[in-house]
Design an enzyme around this catalytic site. Structure first.
Site, mmCIF file in Angstrom:
data_model
loop_
_atom_site.group_PDB
_atom_site.id
_atom_site.type_symbol
_atom_site.label_atom_id
_atom_site.label_comp_id
_atom_site.label_asym_id
_atom_site.label_seq_id
_atom_site.Cartn_x
_atom_site.Cartn_y
_atom_site.Cartn_z
ATOM 1 N N HIS A 1 0.830 -1.204 0.000
ATOM 2 C CA HIS A 1 0.000 0.000 0.000
ATOM 3 C C HIS A 1 0.866 1.257 0.000
ATOM 4 C CE1 HIS A 1 -3.782 -2.177 1.797
ATOM 5 N NE2 HIS A 1 -3.319 -2.751 0.689
ATOM 6 N N GLY A 2 2.141 1.126 -0.331
ATOM 7 C CA GLY A 2 3.013 2.284 -0.464
ATOM 8 C C GLY A 2 3.629 2.742 0.842
#
Length: 478
Positions: free
Chosen positions: A309-310
């Site tokens: 999710h970064g």
């Protein structure tokens, strides 16, 4: 007599120089600072990667910005450097025997000796239950895992008397190193299947999720820490957490879990200052790195992230809480096949301030929401509108390039209705579709800043200057 007097002065000068050099070597053990690549003067917040196995030559002391080996004091010739092998304390290492007692006894012995090494040797698989390795200990302690270290296999095997919030906890320690060539195996799969919190499954389906699943490794109320070299995988929940710590160096880690494993953040920090995260590879089911409230002076460089999710700042301000985050730099990072790129997320109703954020030289590959500020973060559809919000200011995006997933605009600035985001700077942002047509409608709401260069896609919605009601946010503490 005049020549003799000169020789006396020379001898005194040499003695002072040797003593000064020795004191410099010893003093350097407790500093973890690094000069970031391609920059001028070294900041005070960026720890330096340091090989925990190599001792500096006494004739060539390390430069002042690089720490000397924290596990050895070159001036100590006593019992320092002792190795406490857990097998000597009764650990079996067959993958099924409970070796908890042996690890606790080895820790107790190593804790009492300066610059000692607790060793979990290679070619063994050690199983231990939830354990708090607490200090204070003598400085320079090294916890070295060269084999495999793992918890019981799933919730049914977890002892009822043990906390299921966390597995390994390191508490109240100073100058400790957690390292090795081995693997920390989380045995998380059976935890991910618990029917508590829904999460996304393949092809748009919804799957169950974790209950009180344990974080794998937690450092709490500790300082001058080094974590390096290890492979950490398949955590039931967060792989690694730092809470209430100061002076943290994370270097050359491999962290991995499946893309759909829920809540498996790679590295989470909160209430932690002076952190350096370098040259690591993280692939998991949630944020590669998440930065919570109370964090400042964090430098992230050379990290490869994804699927994930970064890299996120937040979420912040939950339950109308105050959140303060400042001086965060993310540089020379690759993010690929991820739901988000670089993200700031806050809840409505919070207070506080996020300031001094730099995202520089980020390469994106097939990333959805490459650049995102979300001040309406919510885990359900029942979140109501609030009048207060965490104030965001001084956020810089420079040299952000690569490809995005066309299902979402690559740039999304959703700032609070009542507390605008200010001083957002965009420079050399070039994002193209991974597949499909160009999405040329970035989203902005109540976002103020400037474009140093034209962006791809164009971001005409970013408002110039500052909002008229800036005086209302003066009390937010930035």
């Amino acid at each position: 007599m005049e020549p003799i007097r000169h020789w006396h002065l020379i001898i005194v000068f040499l003695a002072i120089a040797l003593v000064s050099q020795r004191l410099t070597n010893v003093e350097g053990r407790t500093h973890y600072h690094k000069r970031p690549k391609n920059e001028g003067s070294p900041p005070t917040y960026a720890p330096s990667p340091q090989d925990p196995y190599v001792l500096p030559s006494p004739a060539e002391p390390p430069p002042p910005t690089v720490p000397s080996d924290p596990s050895v004091d070159p001036g100590d010739n006593s019992t320092s450097g002792c190795v406490f092998d857990v097998t000597a304390f009764g650990a079996v290492g067959d993958g099924s025997t409970d070796d908890t007692a042996a690890f606790r006894e080895a820790w107790k012995a190593a804790c009492a000796v300066e610059s000692s090494i607790l060793l979990a040797p290679s070619d063994y698989v050690f199983t231990i239950t939830s354990t708090i390795f607490s200090g204070p200990c003598k400085p320079g302690l090294v916890f070295q895992v060269d084999g495999v270290l793992m918890p019981p296999d799933g919730p049914k095997c977890w002892p009822k008397s043990d906390s299921n919030k966390q597995w390994l906890v390191f508490y109240q320690l100073d100058q400790m190193t957690f390292t090795g060539s081995g693997t920390i195996e989380g045995n998380g799969e059976k935890w991910w299947e618990l029917p508590c919190k829904p999460h996304r499954g393949p092809n748009g389906s919804t799957l169950p999720g974790p209950c009180d699943s344990p974080a794998l490794i937690r450092f709490f109320m500790s300082s001058n820490l080094v974590v390096s070299g290890l492979r950490i995988q398949n955590s039931p929940q967060f792989h690694m957490k730092f809470d209430g710590c100061e002076g943290v160096l994370i270097d050359k880690l491999s962290i991995s879990s499946p893309k759909l494993s829920p809540n498996t953040d790679g590295i989470h920090i909160e209430n932690t200052k002076f952190v350096g995260i370098y040259d690591s590879v993280i692939a998991n089911g949630d944020d590669c790195i998440s930065i919570g409230t109370g964090c400042s002076n964090v430098h992230i460089e050379g990290v490869t992230c994804g699927p994930s999710h970064g890299i996120s700042i937040g979420s912040l301000g939950v339950h109308n809480s105050q959140a303060c985050v400042s001086n965060i730099t993310v540089r020379n990072v690759e993010i690929k096949d991820s739901d988000n790129g670089v993200r700031v997320k806050t809840w409505q109703g919070g207070t506080g301030c996020v300031s001094g954020i730099t995202f520089d030289t980020i390469q994106m590959e097939n990333v959805r929401n490459c650049i995102i500020i979300d001040q309406y973060y919510c885990l359900s559809k029942g979140c109501r509108n609030e009048t207060s919000a965490v104030y965001l200011t001084d956020v810089s995006y420079n040299n952000i390039k690569g490809t995005y997933d066309v299902r979402s605009p690559p740039i999304h600035f959703a700032c609070s209705d009542t507390v605008p985001c200010t001083n957002i700077t965009m420079s050399e942002v070039e994002l193209l579709p991974y597949e499909g047509e160009l999405v040329d409608d970035p989203f902005c709401w109540n976002a103020y800043g400037s474009q140093v260069t034209l962006t791809i896609p164009p971001i005409d919605c970013l408002q110039d200057g500052e909002p008229e009601a800036m005086g209302e946010v003066a009390s937010y503490g930035c």
